[in-house]
Write a protein that holds these residues in place. Sequence first.
Motif, PDB file in Angstrom:
ATOM      1  N   ARG A 258       4.744 -11.284  -5.909  1.00  0.00           N
ATOM      2  CA  ARG A 258       5.484 -10.401  -6.427  1.00  0.00           C
ATOM      3  C   ARG A 258       5.186  -9.008  -6.723  1.00  0.00           C
ATOM      4  O   ARG A 258       6.262  -7.995  -6.870  1.00  0.00           O
ATOM      5  CB  ARG A 258       4.966 -10.602  -8.141  1.00  0.00           C
ATOM      6  CG  ARG A 258       5.733 -11.873  -8.337  1.00  0.00           C
ATOM      7  CD  ARG A 258       5.022 -12.328  -9.774  1.00  0.00           C
ATOM      8  NE  ARG A 258       3.263 -12.899  -9.948  1.00  0.00           N
ATOM      9  CZ  ARG A 258       3.443 -13.223  -9.717  1.00  0.00           C
ATOM     10  NH1 ARG A 258       4.039 -14.715  -9.605  1.00  0.00           N
ATOM     11  NH2 ARG A 258       1.471 -13.603 -10.048  1.00  0.00           N
ATOM     12  N   GLN A 259       4.032  -8.413  -5.622  1.00  0.00           N
ATOM     13  CA  GLN A 259       3.522  -7.207  -5.308  1.00  0.00           C
ATOM     14  C   GLN A 259       4.717  -6.807  -5.041  1.00  0.00           C
ATOM     15  O   GLN A 259       5.294  -5.285  -4.488  1.00  0.00           O
ATOM     16  CB  GLN A 259       2.302  -7.159  -5.016  1.00  0.00           C
ATOM     17  CG  GLN A 259       1.040  -6.151  -4.222  1.00  0.00           C
ATOM     18  CD  GLN A 259       1.241  -5.072  -5.602  1.00  0.00           C
ATOM     19  OE1 GLN A 259       1.170  -5.471  -6.898  1.00  0.00           O
ATOM     20  NE2 GLN A 259       1.370  -3.927  -4.979  1.00  0.00           N
ATOM     21  N   ALA A 260       5.089  -7.902  -3.461  1.00  0.00           N
ATOM     22  CA  ALA A 260       5.069  -6.815  -2.231  1.00  0.00           C
ATOM     23  C   ALA A 260       7.123  -6.793  -2.628  1.00  0.00           C
ATOM     24  O   ALA A 260       7.935  -6.165  -2.283  1.00  0.00           O
ATOM     25  CB  ALA A 260       5.811  -8.613  -1.329  1.00  0.00           C
ATOM     26  N   SER A 292       0.692   5.346  -2.437  1.00  0.00           N
ATOM     27  CA  SER A 292       0.266   5.696  -2.709  1.00  0.00           C
ATOM     28  C   SER A 292       0.435   5.258  -4.577  1.00  0.00           C
ATOM     29  O   SER A 292      -1.370   4.552  -4.859  1.00  0.00           O
ATOM     30  CB  SER A 292      -0.709   6.462  -3.706  1.00  0.00           C
ATOM     31  OG  SER A 292      -2.190   6.415  -4.066  1.00  0.00           O
ATOM     32  N   GLU A 293       0.890   4.889  -4.791  1.00  0.00           N
ATOM     33  CA  GLU A 293       1.158   4.058  -6.607  1.00  0.00           C
ATOM     34  C   GLU A 293       1.943   2.480  -6.523  1.00  0.00           C
ATOM     35  O   GLU A 293       0.890   1.915  -7.627  1.00  0.00           O
ATOM     36  CB  GLU A 293       2.912   4.597  -6.823  1.00  0.00           C
ATOM     37  CG  GLU A 293       2.898   4.391  -7.983  1.00  0.00           C
ATOM     38  CD  GLU A 293       4.249   5.098  -8.825  1.00  0.00           C
ATOM     39  OE1 GLU A 293       4.776   3.984  -9.858  1.00  0.00           O
ATOM     40  OE2 GLU A 293       4.132   6.032  -8.318  1.00  0.00           O
ATOM     41  N   ALA A 294       2.447   2.403  -5.332  1.00  0.00           N
ATOM     42  CA  ALA A 294       2.634   1.201  -5.540  1.00  0.00           C
ATOM     43  C   ALA A 294       1.953   0.701  -4.293  1.00  0.00           C
ATOM     44  O   ALA A 294       1.860  -1.455  -4.692  1.00  0.00           O
ATOM     45  CB  ALA A 294       4.341   0.825  -5.160  1.00  0.00           C
ATOM     46  N   SER A 295       1.412   0.431  -3.178  1.00  0.00           N
ATOM     47  CA  SER A 295       1.097  -0.634  -2.402  1.00  0.00           C
ATOM     48  C   SER A 295      -0.740  -0.457  -2.609  1.00  0.00           C
ATOM     49  O   SER A 295      -1.410  -0.074  -3.254  1.00  0.00           O
ATOM     50  CB  SER A 295       0.653   0.225  -1.246  1.00  0.00           C
ATOM     51  OG  SER A 295       0.003   1.460  -1.317  1.00  0.00           O
ATOM     52  N   ALA A 296      -1.769  -1.415  -1.671  1.00  0.00           N
ATOM     53  CA  ALA A 296      -2.716  -1.457  -2.479  1.00  0.00           C
ATOM     54  C   ALA A 296      -3.846   0.069  -1.695  1.00  0.00           C
ATOM     55  O   ALA A 296      -4.632  -0.005  -1.955  1.00  0.00           O
ATOM     56  CB  ALA A 296      -2.970  -3.065  -1.048  1.00  0.00           C
ATOM     57  N   PHE A 297      -3.174   0.833  -1.213  1.00  0.00           N
ATOM     58  CA  PHE A 297      -4.181   1.607  -0.707  1.00  0.00           C
ATOM     59  C   PHE A 297      -3.854   2.827  -1.888  1.00  0.00           C
ATOM     60  O   PHE A 297      -2.658   2.981  -2.360  1.00  0.00           O
ATOM     61  CB  PHE A 297      -3.781   2.321   0.821  1.00  0.00           C
ATOM     62  CG  PHE A 297      -3.395   1.542   1.801  1.00  0.00           C
ATOM     63  CD1 PHE A 297      -5.281   0.907   2.215  1.00  0.00           C
ATOM     64  CD2 PHE A 297      -2.066  -0.344   1.727  1.00  0.00           C
ATOM     65  CE1 PHE A 297      -5.551   0.005   3.391  1.00  0.00           C
ATOM     66  CE2 PHE A 297      -2.699  -0.569   2.652  1.00  0.00           C
ATOM     67  CZ  PHE A 297      -4.185  -1.005   3.421  1.00  0.00           C
ATOM     68  N   GLU A 355      -0.337  -6.118  11.590  1.00  0.00           N
ATOM     69  CA  GLU A 355      -2.100  -5.990  11.092  1.00  0.00           C
ATOM     70  C   GLU A 355      -2.225  -5.030  10.435  1.00  0.00           C
ATOM     71  O   GLU A 355      -1.361  -4.575   9.581  1.00  0.00           O
ATOM     72  CB  GLU A 355      -2.838  -5.742  12.704  1.00  0.00           C
ATOM     73  CG  GLU A 355      -1.501  -6.745  13.746  1.00  0.00           C
ATOM     74  CD  GLU A 355      -3.244  -6.582  14.931  1.00  0.00           C
ATOM     75  OE1 GLU A 355      -3.415  -5.807  15.473  1.00  0.00           O
ATOM     76  OE2 GLU A 355      -3.496  -7.568  15.538  1.00  0.00           O
ATOM     77  N   VAL A 356      -3.842  -4.997   9.509  1.00  0.00           N
ATOM     78  CA  VAL A 356      -4.466  -3.629   8.944  1.00  0.00           C
ATOM     79  C   VAL A 356      -3.868  -2.545   9.333  1.00  0.00           C
ATOM     80  O   VAL A 356      -3.387  -1.563   8.269  1.00  0.00           O
ATOM     81  CB  VAL A 356      -5.214  -4.345   8.501  1.00  0.00           C
ATOM     82  CG1 VAL A 356      -6.152  -3.356   7.913  1.00  0.00           C
ATOM     83  CG2 VAL A 356      -6.103  -5.464   8.165  1.00  0.00           C
ATOM     84  N   GLY A 357      -3.520  -2.130  10.932  1.00  0.00           N
ATOM     85  CA  GLY A 357      -2.748  -1.030  10.744  1.00  0.00           C
ATOM     86  C   GLY A 357      -2.498  -0.987  12.331  1.00  0.00           C
ATOM     87  O   GLY A 357      -3.005  -1.578  13.044  1.00  0.00           O
ATOM     88  N   ASP A 358      -1.688  -0.033  12.898  1.00  0.00           N
ATOM     89  CA  ASP A 358      -1.255  -0.536  14.218  1.00  0.00           C
ATOM     90  C   ASP A 358      -2.661   0.641  15.285  1.00  0.00           C
ATOM     91  O   ASP A 358      -2.305   0.162  15.926  1.00  0.00           O
ATOM     92  CB  ASP A 358       0.238   0.281  14.117  1.00  0.00           C
ATOM     93  CG  ASP A 358       0.644  -0.543  13.675  1.00  0.00           C
ATOM     94  OD1 ASP A 358       0.970  -1.755  14.134  1.00  0.00           O
ATOM     95  OD2 ASP A 358       2.017   0.042  13.397  1.00  0.00           O
ATOM     96  N   LEU A 412       0.946  -5.656   4.498  1.00  0.00           N
ATOM     97  CA  LEU A 412       1.673  -4.596   4.918  1.00  0.00           C
ATOM     98  C   LEU A 412       3.215  -4.651   5.297  1.00  0.00           C
ATOM     99  O   LEU A 412       3.974  -2.936   5.637  1.00  0.00           O
ATOM    100  CB  LEU A 412       1.030  -3.848   6.910  1.00  0.00           C
ATOM    101  CG  LEU A 412      -0.684  -3.103   6.290  1.00  0.00           C
ATOM    102  CD1 LEU A 412      -1.470  -3.149   7.893  1.00  0.00           C
ATOM    103  CD2 LEU A 412      -0.448  -2.414   5.954  1.00  0.00           C
ATOM    104  N   MET A 413       3.493  -5.557   5.096  1.00  0.00           N
ATOM    105  CA  MET A 413       5.344  -5.848   5.467  1.00  0.00           C
ATOM    106  C   MET A 413       6.230  -4.756   4.945  1.00  0.00           C
ATOM    107  O   MET A 413       6.600  -3.842   5.500  1.00  0.00           O
ATOM    108  CB  MET A 413       5.857  -6.933   5.654  1.00  0.00           C
ATOM    109  CG  MET A 413       7.229  -6.774   5.495  1.00  0.00           C
ATOM    110  SD  MET A 413       8.008  -9.017   5.410  1.00  0.00           S
ATOM    111  CE  MET A 413       7.334  -8.977   3.704  1.00  0.00           C
ATOM    112  N   PRO A 414       5.853  -4.476   3.376  1.00  0.00           N
ATOM    113  CA  PRO A 414       6.620  -3.436   3.024  1.00  0.00           C
ATOM    114  C   PRO A 414       6.291  -1.750   3.322  1.00  0.00           C
ATOM    115  O   PRO A 414       7.328  -1.102   3.806  1.00  0.00           O
ATOM    116  CB  PRO A 414       6.236  -3.169   1.217  1.00  0.00           C
ATOM    117  CG  PRO A 414       5.778  -4.635   1.024  1.00  0.00           C
ATOM    118  CD  PRO A 414       4.850  -5.518   2.567  1.00  0.00           C
ATOM    119  N   LEU A 415       5.003  -1.605   3.659  1.00  0.00           N
ATOM    120  CA  LEU A 415       4.990  -0.021   4.868  1.00  0.00           C
ATOM    121  C   LEU A 415       5.220  -0.175   6.067  1.00  0.00           C
ATOM    122  O   LEU A 415       5.950   0.790   5.890  1.00  0.00           O
ATOM    123  CB  LEU A 415       3.581  -0.405   4.018  1.00  0.00           C
ATOM    124  CG  LEU A 415       2.589  -0.098   3.307  1.00  0.00           C
ATOM    125  CD1 LEU A 415       1.188   0.240   3.404  1.00  0.00           C
ATOM    126  CD2 LEU A 415       3.033   1.107   2.680  1.00  0.00           C
TER     127      LEU A 415
END
Length: 673
Positions: A258-260, A292-297, A355-358, A412-415
Amino acid sequence: MDYYQVPTLILLWLLVAVFAALNIQRRNWRRRLWLAGWLLTATQMLLECLGAHGPWATAGITCCGTLGMLMFLGSLAVPFVGQRRIAWVAIFAVPTLAYVIMATVENPAGPLVYAAEVSATVACAVVAVAWSTRPVYTPAWVTVGWSSAISIICLYFALRNDPGRVMQVAEAGIGIWTALLIGAVYRRPTPGVIFTAAGFVVWHAASVLVTIFAVSSSYLLLVGRSSNLVRVVAAVGMIALVLEEETRENAEAQRRDRQARREMERYAALYFPVGPHEDFIPLYRAVVEAASEASAFSLVGVLVRQVQGRMRLAALAGANDMQAAALERLAAELTEPELMSAWEEAQVRRGHRFEVGDLDLCRWFSQMDAAEFSADDPVRGIGISTRAGDLQGVILLGERKNPAERFMPEDLMPLHLLASRLAAARESSAMQRRVAQSERLAGIGRLAGGVAHELNNPLTVVMGYAELMEEIPVSEKMHEYAGVIRREAHRMRQVIEGLTRFWRPSPSPVAAMDLERILRRLEEVLRPECERQGVRLEVSAETGLPAARANGERLEQVLKQLVSNAAQAAASDGEEARVRMEAGHGEEHLRIVVSNSGAGFQEPERLFDPFATLKPRDEGAGLAMSLCYSMIRELGGDMSAYNLQPRGAAVIVELPVAMPDEPGSFRSEARGA
């Protein structure tokens, strides 16, 4: 054979089968160890019911029980080497099993038994101390205190030459410690946790009490049968615990889906311009605000690679002033080779997984700047890359909104998809810019060719009559006027020839050229002129550049013109005047970037139009840049112009790579050297 235990034994084996089915459905390291532990426990109970006799049979029964408890303990242990979480238990599992076998088979106990007992005790102490120094589920004093108490009791019975009680106390200590870890790991009063932990405690507490205190044989038989029944309760509790975990994981997966979905909907609402001359700064700001509004970061930024290879912080959201300053310094100090090297390493490491970040950007922070960010949430990045793999920028990801919440790489898929859309928009805009420039210049070229053709014949007549007037014996004033007409007509013919050349470029001889040598030679020629204007000239070239397919004389003419224009723009700016000329790799070509620190172009997309000028309108116009463009086109290359941020401008010259067998003076000289 104890027939009273048969129903309990059958029930336990059925539960083991259920546990095996659950493990096949969804496997992980903890369930595998739990399944192995219950298989060993059920095997121990089967051998006890069959009434196996003899020292080796007794050793097998005891080993099954001890090894089963070690499996349960190992499933809850912290990692020791990499992801081998059972490594903590393996340190004292080997000496413990060796002691169990030797103490059961060898009677009375000899030196080897005592040596194995000492080894097992020392290993237990080492593991307890090492475990307490790691971030584990229980306080250090609990870990060390419990292992010390069990070791002291075992040593007491060992000194009394009672190995049976030593093994029972050791197995009970492991089982009760496993129960404590179950409560510490899961930290919730669910039926699965309560039944599992209580089952392990009752199961082993009864055996410890019977071991320490002398009881009658009838009471001992009752305790044994009750203990087997409690094993079934513990097995049922562990199955319930597995089902609870699956329920929680499914609920968590649905929440993440749902979050994604909400995140994707937020990103889908962003408008990505694809025009040839779009300003991407508003888009970068909209991207970081949406992420910043929609993601976990909460901290999100965009680093963009400019045409001269420098990085720039284009947009930032969710950062305080100190963090923003630290990221600005990172962008200013980060070089393109460093970023590209890290990007290639991340691509190899990541493969096709999220991954958590490239990119791990913490390596480039100074110690002072790194202190501005949370150690639990390091600043990482997702690459903005084209389909050809060329890195265009990085989406920065900083502090998470809920650090206690478990973070999955799939989050991280949406990002990643957002970064792909951003890269596609940049790539499409660049392609449209090239197409629009080619179409516009082609139209201007056809117009210029038609105008030149129509003006050429009348101009020839004007020049002819002007020459005749100079030869006729008339007044000196008329001769002077005729000379002016002839000179200006000749100047007009040069302009017409330039228009004709722009419209229909003529092929020029090409060869393999060493760009670095050309740039170094131009540096010697142009540096004094730049210094007279108060401009610092910087020249650099990537190492290992292949030879370019070009005409050396015409390429030098173009670069001289570009550096001259750049020096004039930088000198007129009034601030620190600087001109850079850099040679490097492009996606499919070699490129030379000539940039300056001036105010930038008024209309970079029209820089190569005929009669376009870099000077003020009242100082006239010329064909210099259009002729430069024509010369590069003759070589099979291309030119483009950009304004830099926050100030400055750059012209990019793209040249094809020379074929391996193509002749070239510079290359042959280099080989001869």
